[in-house]
Design a protein around this motif. Structure first.
Motif, short mmCIF file in Angstrom:
data_model
loop_
_atom_site.label_atom_id
_atom_site.label_comp_id
_atom_site.label_asym_id
_atom_site.label_seq_id
_atom_site.Cartn_x
_atom_site.Cartn_y
_atom_site.Cartn_z
N ILE A 89 -5.22 30.97 26.82
CA ILE A 89 -4.07 31.80 26.46
C ILE A 89 -3.62 32.65 27.64
O ILE A 89 -2.42 32.89 27.84
N ILE A 90 -4.59 33.08 28.45
CA ILE A 90 -4.25 33.88 29.64
C ILE A 90 -3.36 33.07 30.58
O ILE A 90 -2.44 33.61 31.21
N ASP A 91 -3.61 31.76 30.68
CA ASP A 91 -2.78 30.90 31.54
C ASP A 91 -1.33 30.87 31.03
O ASP A 91 -0.38 30.80 31.83
N ARG A 92 -1.16 30.91 29.72
CA ARG A 92 0.20 30.94 29.17
C ARG A 92 0.88 32.26 29.51
O ARG A 92 2.09 32.29 29.80
N PHE A 93 0.12 33.35 29.45
CA PHE A 93 0.69 34.65 29.82
C PHE A 93 1.15 34.65 31.28
O PHE A 93 2.15 35.27 31.62
N ARG A 94 0.40 33.97 32.13
CA ARG A 94 0.75 33.93 33.56
C ARG A 94 2.10 33.28 33.80
O ARG A 94 2.79 33.59 34.77
N SER A 95 2.48 32.35 32.91
CA SER A 95 3.75 31.65 33.08
C SER A 95 4.95 32.46 32.61
O SER A 95 6.09 32.06 32.81
N LEU A 96 4.67 33.61 31.99
CA LEU A 96 5.75 34.45 31.46
C LEU A 96 6.11 35.55 32.46
O LEU A 96 5.26 36.01 33.23
N PRO A 97 7.37 36.00 32.44
CA PRO A 97 7.79 37.09 33.34
C PRO A 97 7.31 38.45 32.81
O PRO A 97 8.09 39.24 32.28
N MET A 98 6.02 38.71 32.93
CA MET A 98 5.45 39.95 32.42
C MET A 98 4.49 40.55 33.44
O MET A 98 3.98 39.84 34.32
N ALA A 99 4.27 41.84 33.34
CA ALA A 99 3.35 42.52 34.25
C ALA A 99 1.93 42.04 34.01
O ALA A 99 1.53 41.80 32.86
N ARG A 100 1.16 41.87 35.08
CA ARG A 100 -0.20 41.40 34.93
C ARG A 100 -1.05 42.36 34.10
O ARG A 100 -1.90 41.95 33.31
N SER A 101 -0.84 43.65 34.31
CA SER A 101 -1.64 44.64 33.60
C SER A 101 -1.33 44.71 32.11
O SER A 101 -2.05 45.35 31.35
N ALA A 102 -0.24 44.04 31.68
CA ALA A 102 0.17 44.11 30.28
C ALA A 102 -0.89 43.53 29.35
O ALA A 102 -1.06 44.01 28.23
N VAL A 103 -1.60 42.52 29.81
CA VAL A 103 -2.62 41.89 28.96
C VAL A 103 -3.72 42.88 28.63
O VAL A 103 -4.14 43.02 27.48
#
Length: 266
Positions: A89-103
Motif C-alpha cells: 500500500i505504501i508503494d501506491r501512496f508513493r505514486s500519488l501527489p502527496m507529501a511523504r510525511s503524510a503517511v
C-alpha cells in the motif's frame, strides 16, 4: 506551505485508516477486550490481596490500566505501517501527489482517535467496577489529554520500530520487548516502593510511572496515607510526563521519517 500540505494529506490518510476501523469493527472490539479483562482480573482476582493504604485498590488500579492501554494502543501504529509495507500500500501512496510525511502523520493521528475511543470505553468499565473521579472536570479532562498526548508521542516510537522491521509478525514480537518492561516494571499495578531495589529505581524513572502518577493526581485517585514519592519524576509527575512526551517526539519523529524514506526507497 509544505507543512500545510503535509497536514492536509495526513488528514486524508487518517480518514482512510478510520474508515478501515468502521468497516472492520473487530479492530476496535479486540483492542478494548484485553484492557477490560485486565480491569476485571486485577479488580476481582488480585485486588483482594493488594492493599493500598487509605484507598480502594480499584481506584489505584485504573490509572495504571489507562497508561497500559494507551501504551498497547500505540503499537497499532507500528503494526499498521508494517502491514501497509508488506501489502504494497505504501508503494501506491508513493505514486500519488502527496507529501511523504503524510503517511506517518495520518497513521499516528488515526491511532490517536482510536486510543481516545478506547480510553472512553475503559473509563466506563472503571465506573462499573467502582472507580470514581474525585477531582474537578477540568483536571479530569487534563488527565485524559495527558494520556492521549503520551500515546501520540509513543506511537512515533512504534512507527519507527514498525518501519525498521517491516513485518507485522516481527513487529509484534519486537514491540513486546519494550512494552512489557515499561508497563509492568512501573507503579501501574503496585506501588513502586514495594519493588526490589533495582526494579524500584527503574520504575521510579520509567515514563509510564510518571504518566500513571500524573493521571492518578489529575483524577484525584491518590491516598493521603501513602508515602510521598521521594524521586523527582513522581514528585512532579505532570511536568515529567510532558518532558517525556517532548523527548519521544524530538527523537522518534525524525527517526521515523528517516526510516520511512529508507523503507520506501527499497
Amino acid at each position: 506551505m509544505k507543512l500545510l500540505q503535509a497536514l492536509a494529506d495526513g488528514g486524508v490518510v487518517a480518514k482512510r485508516n478510520l474508515i478501515k476501523i468502521k468497516r472492520v469493527p473487530d479492530l476496535l472490539v479486540f483492542a478494548t477486550i484485553m484492557p477490560i479483562m485486565f480491569v476485571l482480573l486485577f479488580a476481582y482476582v488480585f485486588g483482594g490481596s493488594i492493599e493500598i493504604p487509605g484507598m480502594d485498590y480499584r481506584e489505584f488500579l485504573m490509572a495504571g490500566i489507562f497508561a497500559q492501554t494507551v501504551l498497547f494502543g500505540a503499537t497499532i501504529t507500528g503494526s499498521g505501517l508494517a502491514e501497509d509495507i508488506t501489502k504494497g500500500i505504501i508503494d501506491r501512496f508513493r505514486s500519488l501527489p502527496m507529501a511523504r510525511s503524510a503517511v506517518l502523520i495520518g497513521r499516528t493521528t488515526s491511532d490517536l482517535v482510536n486510543n481516545a475511543l478506547v480510553v472512553v470505553i475503559m473509563m466506563l468499565s472503571g465506573l462499573v467496577v467502582g472507580w470514581r473521579i474525585h477531582s474537578s472536570p477540568l483536571e479530569a479532562l487534563a488527565g485524559v489529554g495527558l494520556l492521549l498526548l503520551f500515546a501520540y508521542a509513543f506511537s512515533w516510537a512504534m512507527a519507527w520500530v514498525g518501519l525498521l522491521v517491516r513485518s507485522p509478525e516481527v513487529f509484534n514480537n519486537a514491540s513486546f520487548i519494550f512494552i512489557f518492561p515499561l508497563s509492568y516494571i512501573a507503579n501501574t499495578f503496585v506501588q513502586s516502593d514495594k519493588l526490589p531495589t533495582v526494579l524500584r529505581h527503574f520504575a521510579e524513572w520509567n515514563p509510564v510511572s510518571a504518566v500513571t502518577q500524573a493521571t492518578r493526581e489529575l483524577f484525584g485517585n491518590t491516598s493521603p496515607l501513602s508515602p510521598a514519592p521521594d524521586v523527582w519524576p513522581l514528585q512532579n509527575a505532570v511536568l515529567a510526563s510532558l518532558i517525556w512526551v517532548v523527548i519521544f517526539l524530538l527523537i522518534f519523529v525524525p527517526l521515523a521519517n528517516r526510516q520511512y524514506k529508507r523503507a520506501v526507497a527499497r
